[in-house]
Design an enzyme around this catalytic site. Structure first.
Site, mmCIF file in Angstrom:
data_model
loop_
_atom_site.group_PDB
_atom_site.id
_atom_site.type_symbol
_atom_site.label_atom_id
_atom_site.label_comp_id
_atom_site.label_asym_id
_atom_site.label_seq_id
_atom_site.Cartn_x
_atom_site.Cartn_y
_atom_site.Cartn_z
ATOM 1 N N HIS A 63 68.159 -79.127 -35.405
ATOM 2 C CA HIS A 63 68.144 -79.579 -36.716
ATOM 3 C C HIS A 63 66.814 -79.500 -37.275
ATOM 4 C CE1 HIS A 63 71.933 -81.818 -36.029
ATOM 5 N NE2 HIS A 63 71.729 -81.736 -35.178
ATOM 6 N N ASN A 95 74.042 -80.194 -41.307
ATOM 7 C CA ASN A 95 73.727 -81.418 -41.842
ATOM 8 C C ASN A 95 72.339 -81.634 -42.391
ATOM 9 O OD1 ASN A 95 73.032 -81.571 -39.170
ATOM 10 N ND2 ASN A 95 73.060 -83.607 -39.146
ATOM 11 N N ASN A 284 71.944 -89.915 -31.163
ATOM 12 C CA ASN A 284 73.628 -89.922 -31.050
ATOM 13 C C ASN A 284 73.930 -88.611 -30.657
ATOM 14 O OD1 ASN A 284 73.089 -92.195 -32.776
ATOM 15 N ND2 ASN A 284 73.661 -91.223 -34.551
ATOM 16 N N ASP A 311 69.249 -80.386 -29.235
ATOM 17 C CA ASP A 311 69.705 -81.212 -30.226
ATOM 18 C C ASP A 311 68.449 -81.685 -30.982
ATOM 19 O OD1 ASP A 311 71.346 -82.399 -32.248
ATOM 20 O OD2 ASP A 311 71.663 -84.188 -31.054
ATOM 21 N N HIS A 315 62.320 -86.736 -36.905
ATOM 22 C CA HIS A 315 62.295 -87.565 -37.990
ATOM 23 C C HIS A 315 60.520 -88.192 -38.042
ATOM 24 C CE1 HIS A 315 66.423 -88.307 -38.701
ATOM 25 N NE2 HIS A 315 66.522 -88.369 -37.239
ATOM 26 N N GLY A 330 67.593 -89.283 -33.168
ATOM 27 C CA GLY A 330 67.202 -87.998 -32.912
ATOM 28 C C GLY A 330 65.722 -87.960 -32.933
#
Length: 449
Positions: A63, A95, A284, A311, A315, A330
């Protein structure tokens, strides 16, 4: 075209390690042999004596937050961190803001990457409860796959309409990658702990809220649906020992219809680490028990689990340091994933050959990526040189993530990535990134999809 000759490397490829040389001409590997002589006076020679040469790592789940959440990360910043960690290709999730749930929005992300990514790239198309028509327009030769969230996570792209889910599984031959957590179970567990603790739920309870039961219910349901419809299913980030029983090692990877991935954090952290790491290791699915961690390792080595990924989901530190219910899930991992797994090699948990299989070869096979993931003549020269005996410690000064922190801060790794080649270009060398070069869009060898 420029020639580069890598000499005296311990080449790791297809289950073997052998000393040899690799010749790169432009973007491609053109020769591999025990000894290659100079072809021209313009050849750049790299003496890799004592170092291992890996194919570039392919991370099938990241991400990178662009567009829309660029205060956390950008494709440029995180792809640079990736190449510093030996990752030469990545597949990014839908996302973002806006979510990549139309073909136009998906192509906008490809454009951003074409202009800024240091690594090769592809993106997943995001399935929702109401975009089947758009989903079916996805080009299998140019897009990595379809991503479905069967449990809500960052961005809340939950697909919870059973009829729609079955229609998606029945309608596309493309690889469907899923995030599996049962929403009803999580909500029920969360409500129980909210009543007991209010907003300040202890982080140690995260794995009891996003529980083994929540994961198993969802992943078993997805597998059942894939078997019923014949869909090509890839289950992301397994986190429990129980789930591993759902997967098989009875057939070759190329023939598997249902495959699985485990992420670095589920292999190296367990419930005890919440005491020291707190919300920094809130993911998650959740990091779970020591028994789960050991079960995941066993399934990985036994080939029930096919891929190691990250993954990677950064943040800001300020966001992560909030109370349990407010802190997002995350964390950043691409720069440190390969060193973490090489540390596991030093601890006797996995062989060098198996690392390359799970991080380089298998993602290429599963996604049918064209000319990457192996050290072969005619393949793109995505290559990583690793000094297996060069300790270093993670600290603020050497972290490249835009968010500026790592769950491994203060940890010492035993192995160091010294050189990373992307499409024959030396993009990373001993801590320095050459941002002159940009990665390429991944292509996929798929027919009848």
């Amino acid at each position: 075209m420029s020639l580069t000759l890598i000499k005296n490397a311990q080449i790791v490829n297809e289950g073997k390690i052998f000393e040899g040389d690799v010749l790169i001409d432009g973007e491609y590997i053109v020769d591999i042999d025990t000894s290659i002589s100079l072809k021209s006076s313009n050849t750049t020679v790299i003496d890799a004596e004592g170092k291992y040469l890996f194919p570039g790592v392919i991370d099938d789940q990241v991400h990178f937050r662009e567009p829309g959440l660029t205060h956390k990360a950008t494709i440029e910043s995180e792809s640079k961190a990736a190449v510093a960690g030996g990752i030469t290709s990545f597949i990014e999730m839908p996302n973002t803001v806006p979510q990549a749930t139309t073909q136009a929005l998906l192509e906008e992300k490809f454009e951003i990457a074409a202009n800024s990514s240091a690594a090769n790239y592809s993106f997943m198309f995001g399935g929702t409860n109401d975009n089947l028509e758009e989903l079916l327009k996805t080009d299998p030769a140019n897009v990595a796959g379809i991503k479905l969230f069967l449990g809500s996570s960052t961005g809340n792209m939950l697909v919870d309409n059973e009829e729609v889910l079955e229609k998606i599984f029945s309608s596309t031959k493309m690889l469907i990658a899923v995030h599996c957590e049962d929403e009803a179970t999580i909500k029920k567990n969360l409500e129980t702990y909210l009543q007991k603790y209010g907003e300040d739920i202890p982080i140690e309870l995260h794995h009891k809220i996003r529980s083994e039961e929540a994961c198993y219910l969802s992943s078993s349901k997805a597998i059942k649906l894939a078997k019923k419809t014949g869909a090509r299913l890839h289950v992301f980030h397994l986190s429990t020992e129980k789930e591993t029983a759902l997967f098989s090692n009875k057939t070759s990877l190329a023939k598997k219809q249902i495959t699985a991935e485990v992420c670095v954090h589920h292999l190296c952290f367990d419930e005890e680490d919440y005491k020291t790491k707190g919300t920094l290791i809130k993911w998650n699915p959740a990091v779970k028990t020591k028994k789960d961690k050991e079960g995941l390792w066993k399934a990985l080595i036994d080939d029930k689990i096919d891929v190691i990924a990250t993954d990677h989901a950064p943040h800001t530190l300020e966001e992560k340091q909030q109370s349990y219910t407010k802190a997002p899930s995350g964390g950043p991992l691409v720069q440190h994933a390969l060193p973490v797994i090489l540390k596991a090699y030093k601890q006797g948990l996995i062989s060098i050959e198996k690392i390359v299989e799970k991080m380089c070869h298998n993602p290429a096979i599963i996604f049918k990526i064209e000319k990457r993931g192996f050290i072969k003549k005619g393949y793109y020269a995505d290559l990583v040189l690793v000094d297996i005996a060069s300790p270093w410690t993670v600290n603020k000064s050497n972290i490249l993530y835009k968010c500026g922190w790592s769950p491994f801060e203060g940890d010492t790794f035993y192995s160091k990535i010294t050189h990373t080649f992307v499409n024959g270009n030396l993009v990373y060398k001993n801590g320095i990134i050459n941002d002159t070069f940009k990665g390429k869009r991944l292509k996929f060898n798929r027919t009848n999809e």
